[in-house]
Scaffold this motif. Structure first.
Motif, mmCIF file in Angstrom:
data_model
loop_
_atom_site.group_PDB
_atom_site.id
_atom_site.type_symbol
_atom_site.label_atom_id
_atom_site.label_comp_id
_atom_site.label_asym_id
_atom_site.label_seq_id
_atom_site.Cartn_x
_atom_site.Cartn_y
_atom_site.Cartn_z
ATOM 1 N N ALA A 179 0.789 -1.235 0.000
ATOM 2 C CA ALA A 179 0.000 0.000 0.000
ATOM 3 C C ALA A 179 0.814 1.273 0.000
ATOM 4 C CB ALA A 179 -0.929 0.002 1.216
ATOM 5 N N GLY A 202 4.269 0.605 -12.559
ATOM 6 C CA GLY A 202 3.412 1.319 -11.616
ATOM 7 C C GLY A 202 4.214 1.881 -10.468
ATOM 8 N N ASN A 203 3.665 1.763 -9.253
ATOM 9 C CA ASN A 203 4.387 2.303 -8.105
ATOM 10 C C ASN A 203 5.117 1.229 -7.309
ATOM 11 O OD1 ASN A 203 2.363 0.963 -6.770
ATOM 12 N ND2 ASN A 203 1.516 2.745 -5.711
ATOM 13 N N HIS A 231 3.363 11.270 -5.885
ATOM 14 C CA HIS A 231 2.082 10.865 -5.298
ATOM 15 C C HIS A 231 2.101 9.363 -5.053
ATOM 16 C CE1 HIS A 231 0.077 14.733 -5.700
ATOM 17 N NE2 HIS A 231 0.457 14.800 -6.959
ATOM 18 N N HIS A 232 1.215 8.932 -4.153
ATOM 19 C CA HIS A 232 1.095 7.514 -3.845
ATOM 20 C C HIS A 232 0.437 6.761 -4.997
ATOM 21 C CE1 HIS A 232 -1.282 4.258 -1.478
ATOM 22 N NE2 HIS A 232 -0.158 3.738 -1.924
ATOM 23 N N ASN A 233 -0.706 7.271 -5.451
ATOM 24 C CA ASN A 233 -1.429 6.621 -6.535
ATOM 25 C C ASN A 233 -1.317 7.424 -7.826
ATOM 26 O OD1 ASN A 233 -2.597 4.274 -5.246
ATOM 27 N ND2 ASN A 233 -3.847 5.719 -4.066
ATOM 28 N N ASP A 234 -1.585 6.743 -8.910
ATOM 29 C CA ASP A 234 -1.547 7.382 -10.222
ATOM 30 C C ASP A 234 -2.790 6.948 -11.010
ATOM 31 O OD1 ASP A 234 -0.891 8.601 -12.572
ATOM 32 O OD2 ASP A 234 0.929 7.438 -12.960
ATOM 33 N N ALA A 249 -3.396 10.616 -8.897
ATOM 34 C CA ALA A 249 -3.390 10.896 -7.475
ATOM 35 C C ALA A 249 -4.803 10.994 -6.919
ATOM 36 C CB ALA A 249 -2.650 12.214 -7.221
ATOM 37 N N THR A 250 -5.006 10.330 -5.794
ATOM 38 C CA THR A 250 -6.272 10.446 -5.058
ATOM 39 C C THR A 250 -5.902 10.904 -3.656
ATOM 40 O OG1 THR A 250 -6.127 8.095 -4.514
ATOM 41 C CG2 THR A 250 -7.504 8.696 -6.395
ATOM 42 N N ASP A 262 -6.596 9.288 1.264
ATOM 43 C CA ASP A 262 -5.504 8.334 1.075
ATOM 44 C C ASP A 262 -4.500 8.513 2.211
ATOM 45 O OD1 ASP A 262 -3.440 6.730 0.279
ATOM 46 O OD2 ASP A 262 -3.342 7.489 -1.773
ATOM 47 N N GLU A 292 -0.722 8.867 1.183
ATOM 48 C CA GLU A 292 -0.321 9.939 0.276
ATOM 49 C C GLU A 292 0.664 10.853 0.995
ATOM 50 O OE1 GLU A 292 -0.053 12.885 -2.683
ATOM 51 O OE2 GLU A 292 -0.674 10.806 -2.839
#
Length: 330
Positions: A16, A43-44, A80-83, A85-86, A90, A93
């Motif tokens: 996560a 990805g991340n 950012h954590h997600n791509d 970004a949310t 989060d 984040e």
């Protein structure tokens, strides 16, 4: 038990808590998500093999876009954590708080495509005052800001990197996150990168103290892995001017004032100044006695015009040529 619990928490965040470099920010303005950025192919997810080709640009596809940035100016990398970004809701984040470790930035000439020993480290931040660089990164909401060296104008690839050490107590446990972006440096900078840099697939060893590192063992210091920061990156200021700045010359206390009154010449002192010849002046050679009158004698205080007039009057006499010089008082 405390150490074991910390590792359990780190493992829970393994999937996560990741992050990716997603945009440049210049002059406070975000240049757009993925613009001039080589988006990672995986990805991340982290890199754990320090010899992997993903260590170069995280498997990102080359792009032709570039952002312009002035030599010696500030440049920010937004992660950012997600791509995409949310940010809202989060908790990880821009990255999980457990992913503590150093932050580094490397740069290479664009023509090299990042391949081989072409990378130069221009920034690093590790562990100081009990705080990790990643702690600052989180406090800055995923922003890493550096001052560019005074690089010569041209095209470059720039590569920010984070090493998460929450599982760094075991071989291949450290997690590497990097990304590459294209910049066009403008301005009058003159610094050129070293002719030989480092190959990112050889920059670190899995056994380096800064890679194989137990951050839960009462750590008091930390050795940042990889090469030293390039000394040409030590200053973020603009190049010094080629012509030194001019300063006003000091005013002399003896310099005459522009508003001074006409110079006044004073009569000789009580003891007359002797001439070089004759050695002992005769009575007839003495200068006329000071007088308050006019004509062939000078008053005690007189002007230039009065002195010239007196000279004209006395030149007709033989002794005028031998008159004692008078003291001139400015």
């Amino acid at each position: 038990m405390k150490t074991a619990a910390a590792f359990v928490l780190a493992a829970a965040n393994l999937v996560a808590g990741h992050a990716t470099f997603q945009s440049f920010v210049i002059g406070g303005k975000d240049q757009g998500q993925h613009f001039a950025i080589q988006t990672p192919a995986n990805g991340n997810n982290p890199i754990t093999d320090v010899t992997s080709t993903a260590m170069v640009c995280n498997g990102g596809k080359a792009v032709t876009d570039r952002v312009e940035v002035a030599s010696g100016s500030s440049l920010t990398f937004q992660w950012h954590h997600n791509d995409p970004a949310t940010v809202s809701g989060d908790n990880d984040e821009p990255i999980a708080a457990s992913h503590k470790g150093p932050v580094m930035v490397y740069i290479a000439p664009a023509a090299s495509n990042g391949e081989g020993a072409v990378w130069t480290k221009i920034y690093e931040d590790g562990y100081t005052g009990g705080k990790w660089a990643v702690d600052k990164f989180i406090a800055n909401k995923g922003a890493i800001t550096i001052d560019l060296p005074n690089l010569a104008a041209g095209d470059y690839i720039i590569r920010p990197e984070i090493i998460a050490l929450h599982e760094g107590n075991r071989p291949n446990g450290a997690q590497f996150y990097n990304g590459c972006g294209n910049i066009k440096v403008t301005g009058s900078g003159t610094a050129t990168l070293p002719s030989t840099g480092v190959d990112m697939t050889k920059a670190y060893k899995a056994t380096d103290p800064g890679v194989l590192c137990n951050i839960y063992s009462g750590l008091t210091s930390y050795e940042i892995p990889g090469p030293k920061v390039w000394d040409g990156a030590s200053s973020g200021t603009a190049p010094a001017p080629t012509t030194p700045s001019k300063t006003a010359a000091p005013v002399s206390s003896s310099a005459p004032s522009q508003t001074a009154t006409p110079t006044v010449i004073a009569s000789p002192s009580a003891t007359p100044i002797k001439e070089a010849e004759p050695a002992t002046p005769t009575e007839s050679q003495a200068a006329p006695a000071p007088s308050s009158g006019s004509g062939s004698t000078l008053p005690e205080t007189f002007t230039i015009e009065q002195f010239i007039s007196w000279l004209k009057t006395t030149t007709s006499t033989r002794n005028a040529r031998r008159a004692h010089p008078r003291a001139f008082q400015l």
